[in-house]
Scaffold this motif. Sequence first.
Motif, short mmCIF file in Angstrom:
data_model
loop_
_atom_site.label_atom_id
_atom_site.label_comp_id
_atom_site.label_asym_id
_atom_site.label_seq_id
_atom_site.Cartn_x
_atom_site.Cartn_y
_atom_site.Cartn_z
N GLY A 66 4.44 28.21 7.14
CA GLY A 66 5.58 28.72 6.40
C GLY A 66 5.64 30.23 6.44
N LYS A 67 4.48 30.88 6.35
CA LYS A 67 4.42 32.34 6.42
C LYS A 67 4.89 32.83 7.79
CE LYS A 67 0.68 32.83 3.05
NZ LYS A 67 -0.77 33.16 2.86
N LYS A 68 4.52 32.11 8.85
CA LYS A 68 4.91 32.49 10.20
C LYS A 68 6.41 32.28 10.43
CE LYS A 68 0.42 31.32 12.28
NZ LYS A 68 -0.27 30.41 13.23
N CYS A 69 6.94 31.20 9.85
CA CYS A 69 8.34 30.84 10.07
C CYS A 69 9.30 31.54 9.10
CB CYS A 69 8.53 29.33 9.93
SG CYS A 69 7.78 28.36 11.22
N GLY A 70 8.77 32.03 7.99
CA GLY A 70 9.64 32.63 7.00
C GLY A 70 10.33 31.60 6.12
N ILE A 71 9.59 30.55 5.74
CA ILE A 71 10.14 29.55 4.82
C ILE A 71 9.10 29.31 3.73
CG2 ILE A 71 9.29 27.65 6.29
CD1 ILE A 71 11.62 25.96 5.26
N GLU A 72 9.55 29.24 2.50
CA GLU A 72 8.64 29.06 1.38
C GLU A 72 8.15 27.62 1.28
OE1 GLU A 72 8.68 29.56 -3.50
OE2 GLU A 72 10.24 30.52 -2.28
N ILE A 73 6.84 27.43 1.15
CA ILE A 73 6.27 26.10 1.04
C ILE A 73 5.85 25.84 -0.41
CG2 ILE A 73 4.44 24.55 1.81
CD1 ILE A 73 6.59 25.35 3.93
N VAL A 74 6.35 24.75 -0.94
CA VAL A 74 6.00 24.33 -2.29
C VAL A 74 4.87 23.31 -2.18
CG1 VAL A 74 6.83 23.20 -4.39
CG2 VAL A 74 8.37 24.69 -3.08
N PRO A 75 3.69 23.61 -2.73
CA PRO A 75 2.58 22.65 -2.67
C PRO A 75 2.83 21.46 -3.58
CG PRO A 75 1.98 24.52 -4.02
CD PRO A 75 3.31 24.85 -3.43
N GLY A 76 2.67 20.27 -3.04
CA GLY A 76 2.95 19.09 -3.84
C GLY A 76 2.11 17.89 -3.45
N ILE A 77 2.35 16.80 -4.13
CA ILE A 77 1.65 15.54 -3.88
C ILE A 77 2.52 14.41 -4.41
CG2 ILE A 77 0.43 15.46 -6.11
CD1 ILE A 77 -2.05 14.50 -4.46
N GLU A 78 2.32 13.21 -3.88
CA GLU A 78 2.98 12.02 -4.44
C GLU A 78 1.87 11.03 -4.79
OE1 GLU A 78 6.75 9.04 -3.64
OE2 GLU A 78 5.81 10.01 -1.92
#
Length: 284
Positions: free
Chosen positions: A52-64
């Motif tokens: 995400g840092k490389k692509c410029g998109i924010e990653i939301v950490p999650g789980i199901e």
Amino acid sequence: MELVDLHSHTTASDGTYTPSESVQRAKSKGLRAFAITDHDTVAGIQEAVEMGKKCGIEIVPGIEISTVDAGQDIHVLGYYMDYMQPQFLQQLESLRNVRNVRNEMLIHNLQQLKIPITMEEVVKRKKMKEGNIGRPHIAEVLMEKGVVQSVQEAFELYLGKNGKAYANPPRITPEEAIDLIKEAQGVAVLAHPGLYANRELVIRLIHYGLDGIEVFHPDHSAEEAAYFAELATENGLIGTAGSDFHGERNGVIFHGDIGDATTHYDAVDKLRKASIEARTKKLR
């Protein structure tokens, strides 16, 4: 409009795209933020964050998290947990052990139906060493053998709750999953509530302590989405959206493609704020 997709699966569980590939696809769809929510594992989050840092998109950490209520599978999404917390990781390992038992039961039931399938064949479908096995992996083998033509058919005939080989060992309750997420300073959101056909259950879990409801999902009708959006507003909950992306199997995307069910970035702000408030309370 800045859109987000807050529900997806990678090769860390039962998806076919690696975390990096999923993030790149999310970026190509023009999303501002994207959540990785693998089943009972956080193994794919770090790789996704780095991409995400490389692509410029924010990653939301999650789980199901997989739970059972009155014999029915109920899934609870968690966001912004302290996903490196030792106690949390230990509890997830316990959940995955139950998942393994379920898989063995499914394989046994399929064999009883004279379908030639082994756990060894299913394990070979797993893409990540740290990943876990899910029903879509079993569906892949059934497709490979010509028993079914699609993941959907595999679930309808054999693996879903009305399927001939269905198995559902004892698991934690939805309430226990909410507690588990909150103990890790996370935010608890009920996944695809429309699939349960049990609105009393949804109300019960709201009263118990849910922080949000997944309003928009590829398997929700327009009427269901409107109902859950209103329910979230009435109860001061966060309304989320997610494609439930699992990748492609036999060229067919299961549930939805990344970006098929989205909401505004405001939902991410609310999830993050709720998590910060939870951590602040923990420190008091």
